[in-house]
Scaffold this motif. Structure first.
Motif, PDB file in Angstrom:
ATOM      1  N   SER A  13     -10.304 -27.684   8.115  1.00 38.40           N
ATOM      2  CA  SER A  13      -9.727 -26.717   9.357  1.00 38.40           C
ATOM      3  C   SER A  13     -10.032 -27.061  10.619  1.00 38.40           C
ATOM      4  N   ASN A  14     -10.433 -25.710  11.278  1.00 39.11           N
ATOM      5  CA  ASN A  14     -10.741 -26.188  12.698  1.00 39.11           C
ATOM      6  C   ASN A  14     -12.061 -27.147  12.849  1.00 39.11           C
ATOM      7  N   VAL A  15     -12.921 -26.765  12.312  1.00 39.05           N
ATOM      8  CA  VAL A  15     -14.190 -27.538  12.432  1.00 39.05           C
ATOM      9  C   VAL A  15     -14.351 -28.623  11.691  1.00 39.05           C
ATOM     10  N   ASP A  36     -10.441 -30.364   0.741  1.00 39.43           N
ATOM     11  CA  ASP A  36     -10.265 -29.041   1.193  1.00 39.43           C
ATOM     12  C   ASP A  36      -9.607 -28.693   0.173  1.00 39.43           C
ATOM     13  N   LEU A  37      -9.956 -26.920   0.051  1.00 33.92           N
ATOM     14  CA  LEU A  37      -9.026 -26.442  -1.165  1.00 33.92           C
ATOM     15  C   LEU A  37      -7.501 -26.865  -1.039  1.00 33.92           C
ATOM     16  N   ARG A  41      -3.708 -29.535   3.841  1.00 33.52           N
ATOM     17  CA  ARG A  41      -4.155 -29.730   5.065  1.00 33.52           C
ATOM     18  C   ARG A  41      -5.057 -30.956   5.215  1.00 33.52           C
ATOM     19  N   THR A  80     -18.087 -28.008   5.963  1.00 30.31           N
ATOM     20  CA  THR A  80     -17.695 -27.169   6.952  1.00 30.31           C
ATOM     21  C   THR A  80     -16.692 -26.102   6.093  1.00 30.31           C
ATOM     22  N   GLY A  82     -15.280 -22.764   4.171  1.00 34.08           N
ATOM     23  CA  GLY A  82     -15.146 -21.568   4.198  1.00 34.08           C
ATOM     24  C   GLY A  82     -15.055 -20.945   5.346  1.00 34.08           C
ATOM     25  N   PRO A  83     -14.707 -19.606   5.481  1.00 32.22           N
ATOM     26  CA  PRO A  83     -14.349 -18.614   6.467  1.00 32.22           C
ATOM     27  C   PRO A  83     -15.418 -18.598   7.833  1.00 32.22           C
ATOM     28  N   SER A  84     -14.551 -18.308   8.846  1.00 33.38           N
ATOM     29  CA  SER A  84     -15.346 -17.945  10.196  1.00 33.38           C
ATOM     30  C   SER A  84     -15.246 -16.579  10.287  1.00 33.38           C
ATOM     31  N   ILE A 123     -22.785 -27.005   8.277  1.00 34.31           N
ATOM     32  CA  ILE A 123     -22.212 -26.562   9.447  1.00 34.31           C
ATOM     33  C   ILE A 123     -21.847 -24.870   8.944  1.00 34.31           C
ATOM     34  N   ASN A 125     -21.161 -21.018   8.006  1.00 33.04           N
ATOM     35  CA  ASN A 125     -21.947 -19.892   8.594  1.00 33.04           C
ATOM     36  C   ASN A 125     -21.872 -19.092   7.313  1.00 33.04           C
ATOM     37  N   LEU A 152     -26.608 -26.164  18.526  1.00 34.56           N
ATOM     38  CA  LEU A 152     -25.440 -25.706  19.459  1.00 34.56           C
ATOM     39  C   LEU A 152     -25.848 -24.662  20.516  1.00 34.56           C
ATOM     40  N   HIS A 180     -29.146 -19.446  13.774  1.00 38.32           N
ATOM     41  CA  HIS A 180     -27.884 -19.909  14.334  1.00 38.32           C
ATOM     42  C   HIS A 180     -27.273 -18.324  14.308  1.00 38.32           C
ATOM     43  N   THR A 234     -14.293 -21.590  17.261  1.00 37.70           N
ATOM     44  CA  THR A 234     -15.075 -22.769  17.957  1.00 37.70           C
ATOM     45  C   THR A 234     -15.112 -23.944  17.050  1.00 37.70           C
ATOM     46  N   ILE A 238     -19.575 -27.772  18.173  1.00 41.27           N
ATOM     47  CA  ILE A 238     -20.223 -28.179  16.897  1.00 41.27           C
ATOM     48  C   ILE A 238     -19.844 -29.431  16.252  1.00 41.27           C
TER      49      ILE A 238
END
Ligand code: NAD
Length: 318
Positions: A13-15, A36-37, A41, A80, A82-84, A123, A125, A152, A180, A234, A238
């Protein structure tokens, strides 16, 4: 055998997509597999980046969707998935602990079926929780699991301090350490600017107001949430951090960067992962440095340990 040019990115995704594009632009790989699941995407990102390969600015890198079998000969696995935390949410990455601990376990139980040799760049979180879980619950060489951690925040710190004095942030040396997240802290005793020493900067640059260290420290934590609230997530900073570590490993740099790993008795700590300066080379983390910290910095490191440990406890991690 290992393909030194192969990277697997899990979570696109984004990251993950930002990491993909920076690795491609910096020519740090010859093959990149995306998992990715949401495989649509991953396929979309693979196609989009592949379309740029006919540009003279690009090296012809093979980019494709993959499966965990791709880990078998990979040199790097970047996680990377999993959700943010989202715009407007409570600004604390630690609240992602339960959800992302489960995701890390499911991903890592696949990875270990195929390899114990790839360098794993973490990466997801909460970064220190995720790094601790995969390092302690699986039989994988710990020096090959590297959490991007406070590298970061260190970049953010250097940017903010350099903005203050209107100079190139690369002139600033020194580390942000700890968690972090909200318990990251500036190890001021490590900070130096073009040899001038942090205590002499105001004088040298004729600043009337003394540097407010507290504001810088709060600012470097808050600025992440500002980016999330302004653009939704973000990803660019990263992605640069991930590339910095990949390059250090590819080129066997023996460079010292702050990053997260399970503490192995440094500062008397063992039951968490945290960021301290560590030497990075082709085998991964080859040395961890117990840099001398001032008393108030030690207190902040202990506070970081307590909050990461509490998040691990809350997620049922031993
Ligand atoms: P996102 O929610 O947009 O994307 C997460 C992606 O993970 C989705 O595409 C989802 O389908 C995928 N995913 C979920 N479970 C999966 C699984 N089991 N296997 C494979 N894929 C799975 O999140 P984002 O904005 O891309 O951020 C990703 C992560 O990176 C978050 O945890 C975020 O907090 C973290 N992050 C860390 C840093 C850092 O400095 N360490 C910086 C930015 C973001």
């Amino acid at each position: 055998s290992i393909n030194r040019g192969k990277v697997v990115i899990i979570g696109t995704s984004n990251v993950g997509s930002a990491v993909l594009n920076k690795i491609a632009d910096f020519q740090l790989a010859s093959e990149i597999a995306l998992i990715d699941l949401d495989m649509n995407r991953a396929r979309g990102e693979a196609l989009d980046t592949s379309h740029a390969m006919s540009s003279p600015y690009s090296t012809n890198i093979k980019i494709h969707t993959g499966t965990y079998e791709d880990c078998r000969d990979a040199a790097f696995i970047v996680i990377t998935a999993g959700p943010s935390i989202l715009p407007g949410e409570k600004p604390d990455r630690l609240k992602l602990a339960s959800t992302n601990t489960k995701i890390m376990r499911s991903i890592f139980s696949e990875i270990v079926k195929y390899t114990k040799e790839a360098m794993v760049i973490m990466i997801t979180n909460p970064l220190d929780v995720a790094t601790y879980v995969v390092s302690t619950e699986f039989d994988y060489p710990r020096e090959k699991i590297l959490g991007t951690g406070t590298m970061l925040e260190t970049y953010r710190f250097r940017y903010l301090l350099a903005e203050h004095y209107d100079m190139d942030p690369k002139n600033i040396h020194g580390y942000v350490l700890g968690e972090h997240g909200n318990d990251a802290f500036v190890a001021w005793s490590t900070v130096n600017c073009a040899g001038l020493g942090i205590d002499h900067l105001d004088e040298y640059f004729h600043f009337k107001e003394r540097l407010n260290r507290h504001d810088i420290e709060q600012g470097l934590i808050q600025t992440a949430y500002d980016v999330i609230n302004l653009k939704g997530f973000t990803n660019t900073g990263i992605a640069m951090v991930a590339c910095r570590f990949i390059k250090a490993i590819l080129y066997n740099e023996h460079t010292i960067l702050p990053c997260a790993a399970v503490m192995n008795g440094e500062y008397g700590m063992k039951d968490v992962a945290l960021s301290i300066p560590r030497m990075i080379a082709q085998d991964g983390i080859v040395r961890s440095l117990e840099v001398r910290l001032a008393d108030d910095e030690m207190e902040k490191l202990s506070r970081a340990q307590k909050s990461v440990r509490a998040a691990l406890d809350g997620a049922g991690v031993k």
